[in-house]
Structures are given as C-alpha cells and as structure tokens.
Enzyme design. Structure first.
Site, PDB file in Angstrom:
ATOM      1  NE  ARG A 104       8.752  45.313  -8.503  1.00 28.95           N
ATOM      2  CZ  ARG A 104       8.481  44.741  -7.334  1.00 28.95           C
ATOM      3  NH1 ARG A 104       8.936  43.538  -7.077  1.00 28.95           N
ATOM      4  NH2 ARG A 104       7.786  45.369  -6.426  1.00 28.95           N
ATOM      5  CB  THR A 108       3.112  41.850 -15.215  1.00 25.59           C
ATOM      6  OG1 THR A 108       4.129  42.821 -15.521  1.00 25.59           O
ATOM      7  CG2 THR A 108       1.866  42.148 -16.038  1.00 25.59           C
ATOM      8  CG  ASP A 200       9.859  52.082  -4.762  1.00 25.46           C
ATOM      9  OD1 ASP A 200      10.956  52.548  -5.131  1.00 25.46           O
ATOM     10  OD2 ASP A 200       9.023  51.613  -5.550  1.00 25.46           O
ATOM     11  CG  ASP A 203       9.056  55.808  -5.209  1.00 25.18           C
ATOM     12  OD1 ASP A 203       9.398  56.408  -6.239  1.00 25.18           O
ATOM     13  OD2 ASP A 203       8.045  55.090  -5.144  1.00 25.18           O
TER      14      ASP A 203
HETATM   15  C1  PRP Z   1      13.103  48.304  -7.932  1.00 22.81           C
HETATM   16  C2  PRP Z   1      14.523  47.938  -7.515  1.00 22.81           C
HETATM   17  C3  PRP Z   1      14.842  46.827  -8.450  1.00 22.81           C
HETATM   18  C4  PRP Z   1      13.526  46.127  -8.605  1.00 22.81           C
HETATM   19  C5  PRP Z   1      13.531  44.895  -7.769  1.00 22.81           C
HETATM   20  O1  PRP Z   1      13.126  49.073  -9.076  1.00 22.81           O
HETATM   21  O2  PRP Z   1      15.417  49.005  -7.597  1.00 22.81           O
HETATM   22  O3  PRP Z   1      15.350  47.238  -9.700  1.00 22.81           O
HETATM   23  O4  PRP Z   1      12.516  47.036  -8.156  1.00 22.81           O
HETATM   24  O5  PRP Z   1      12.383  44.161  -7.944  1.00 22.81           O
HETATM   25  P1  PRP Z   1      12.362  42.742  -8.656  1.00 22.81           P
HETATM   26  O6  PRP Z   1      13.463  41.950  -8.070  1.00 22.81           O
HETATM   27  O7  PRP Z   1      11.009  42.228  -8.301  1.00 22.81           O
HETATM   28  O8  PRP Z   1      12.524  42.948 -10.133  1.00 22.81           O
HETATM   29  P2  PRP Z   1      11.819  49.751  -9.692  1.00 22.81           P
HETATM   30  O9  PRP Z   1      11.224  48.892 -10.723  1.00 22.81           O
HETATM   31  O10 PRP Z   1      10.917  50.190  -8.569  1.00 22.81           O
HETATM   32  O11 PRP Z   1      12.408  51.012 -10.459  1.00 22.81           O
HETATM   33  P3  PRP Z   1      13.125  52.316  -9.870  1.00 22.81           P
HETATM   34  O12 PRP Z   1      14.441  51.887  -9.274  1.00 22.81           O
HETATM   35  O13 PRP Z   1      13.279  53.160 -11.050  1.00 22.81           O
HETATM   36  O14 PRP Z   1      12.209  52.907  -8.813  1.00 22.81           O
HETATM   37  N1  URA Z   2      11.647  47.155  -5.211  1.00 23.70           N
HETATM   38  C1  URA Z   2      11.870  47.931  -4.113  1.00 23.70           C
HETATM   39  O1  URA Z   2      12.366  49.059  -4.235  1.00 23.70           O
HETATM   40  N2  URA Z   2      11.544  47.434  -2.920  1.00 23.70           N
HETATM   41  C2  URA Z   2      11.013  46.224  -2.751  1.00 23.70           C
HETATM   42  O2  URA Z   2      10.742  45.817  -1.611  1.00 23.70           O
HETATM   43  C3  URA Z   2      10.772  45.444  -3.900  1.00 23.70           C
HETATM   44  C4  URA Z   2      11.117  45.930  -5.110  1.00 23.70           C
END
Ligand code: PRP
Ligand code: URA
Length: 209
Positions: A104, A108, A200, A203
């Site tokens: 994400r 944006t 997150d 993370d």
């Molecule tokens: C997080 C989570 C989802 C997304 C959700 O991933 O695991 O994939 O955000 O958010 P959204 O509904 O607003 O799209 P992230 O982009 O942080 O990537 P990661 O899992 O690699 O940390």
């Molecule tokens: N992605 C995450 O991991 N946590 C949130 O709360 C939103 C998006």
C-alpha cells in the site's frame, strides 16, 4: 451486514485480543496469526460441497462423503497474508497456493503490485484470498481484480480485522465475493489505519519496525 460473516468463536475472539496488545512479541503475534488461520480455514470451508464415493473398510464396501470438485487455492496477499497460510494448509494440506505481492503506497493508500504467481488452472478452482487487514480495501480489491482477470469466478475473502469503510468499498467493487472476518472495528484514521486495530500487521509479524 450483507455478504459478511463475523467469526465469533470464543477461541478466535480471544486470540485476536491477544494480538491487539502492543506488547505482544513478534513470535507471539506470528504464532497467534497462524493459529487463527487454522481456525478460519475451518469456518470458510464449512459449506464446501460433498459427493459420495465408495470406500472399502475392513468390514465392507460403503458409500461415504468426500469433498467434491477441484482442490481449492489459498491466495495470500504479501506480506501479512502469509501469516494465515501455514495454519490453513495444516487443515487443507492439498490446497494450491497463489502468491499476490501488493503493498500500500503510504501517501495515496493505493495498492502497488510487485509479484503474482498462481496455478495455471486457477480459473477452475475456488480461490480463498487471505489478508489479515481490510482497511481501505484497495489491496483486497486489486487482488480480486487480478484473479478475475485470470478467469477466477469462485472467490472468498478472509481477514482478521475489517474497517466499515473497507467493507463498503470492497462490496461495491466485488459484490459477488463474500467476506469472512473476526471483527469489524470502529473506523480508519487519517493514515488509513484501522482503529482500534492492531497496528501494521506485516511489521508486527516480521519485526520490521
Ligand atoms: C497491509 C495489509 C493489507 C493492506 C490493507 O499491507 O497486510 O495488505 O495493508 O490495507 P488496505 O485495505 O488499505 O489496502 P501493507 O501494504 O502494509 O504491506 P505488507 O503486508 O507488506 O506490510
Ligand atoms: N494495514 C495494516 O497492517 N494495518 C492497518 O491498520 C491498515 C492497513
């Protein structure tokens, strides 16, 4: 909520509460996600169709139920969706796996694809998309768009936590894809994080912050 199943089994609710705790260790967080993955696999496959097959027991031949149709596909959205995968595969060991790499954009909040690898016959299978977090739903929508481009028709989405805004957005784009979640939280904050949420997920799973 139309098209949304809340999994309110006490074990799952209890484990989610443990995960929300900001002092939960990386190891503990990952282990709980794995355990919940297993329990969610049980719920999301509850209505799979059965067919009768002949089996010969030590006593006689008999007709007994077995899961009909092709093996299903688990499709984790990287990274955090992988946290569900091992638990789900423990319960459904013969399932296939499609990896969908999306992150994400922090400014944006749109989803950016960096990897996609799926079984060649995925269009003929039930695909269960995995991601613990449904926040804006931009990632989930992009993942399902991609799978539909590949011809997939039978889809389900499983998460741990959803925001009301995300559910609305996802259902507007993909009304044919039912959602399973453990909880629907209050709202998204200005940075697109679920409140109260758990932070997150990627993370916390991998200790990258
Ligand atoms: C997080 C989570 C989802 C997304 C959700 O991933 O695991 O994939 O955000 O958010 P959204 O509904 O607003 O799209 P992230 O982009 O942080 O990537 P990661 O899992 O690699 O940390
Ligand atoms: N992605 C995450 O991991 N946590 C949130 O709360 C939103 C998006």
């Amino acid at each position: 909520m139309d098209g949304v199943t809340i999994i309110n089994h006490p074990l799952v609710q209890h484990k989610l509460t443990l995960m929300r705790d900001k002092n939960r260790s990386t190891k503990g967080f990952r282990q709980l996600l794995n355990e919940i993955g297993m329990l969610l696999a049980y719920e999301v496959t509850r209505d799979l169709p059965l067919e009768m097959v002949e089996v010969e027991t030590p006593l006689e031949k008999t007709m007994q139920p077995t899961i009909a149709s092709k093996k299903l596909v688990f499709a984790p959205i990287l990274r955090a969706g992988v946290g569900f995968l091992d638990g789900m595969l423990t319960l459904v060991p013969s399932a296939r796996v499609a990896h969908i790499g999306l992150y994400r954009d922090p400014e944006t909040l749109t989803a950016v694809e960096y990897y996609f690898k799926a079984p060649s016959d995925i269009a003929d299978r039930l695909v269960i998309v995995l991601d613990p977090m449904l926040a804006t739903a931009n990632s989930a929508i992009a993942a399902v768009d991609r799978l539909k481009e590949r011809g997939v028709k039978d889809l389900r989405f499983v998460c741990l936590l959803a925001a009301p805004e995300g559910i609305k957005n996802f259902r507007a784009h993909h009304p044919d894809v039912p959602i399973w979640t453990v909880a629907v939280d209050s709202h998204l904050n200005d940075h697109g994080y679920i409140v109260p949420g758990l932070g997150d997920a990627g993370d916390r799973m991998y200790g990258t912050k």
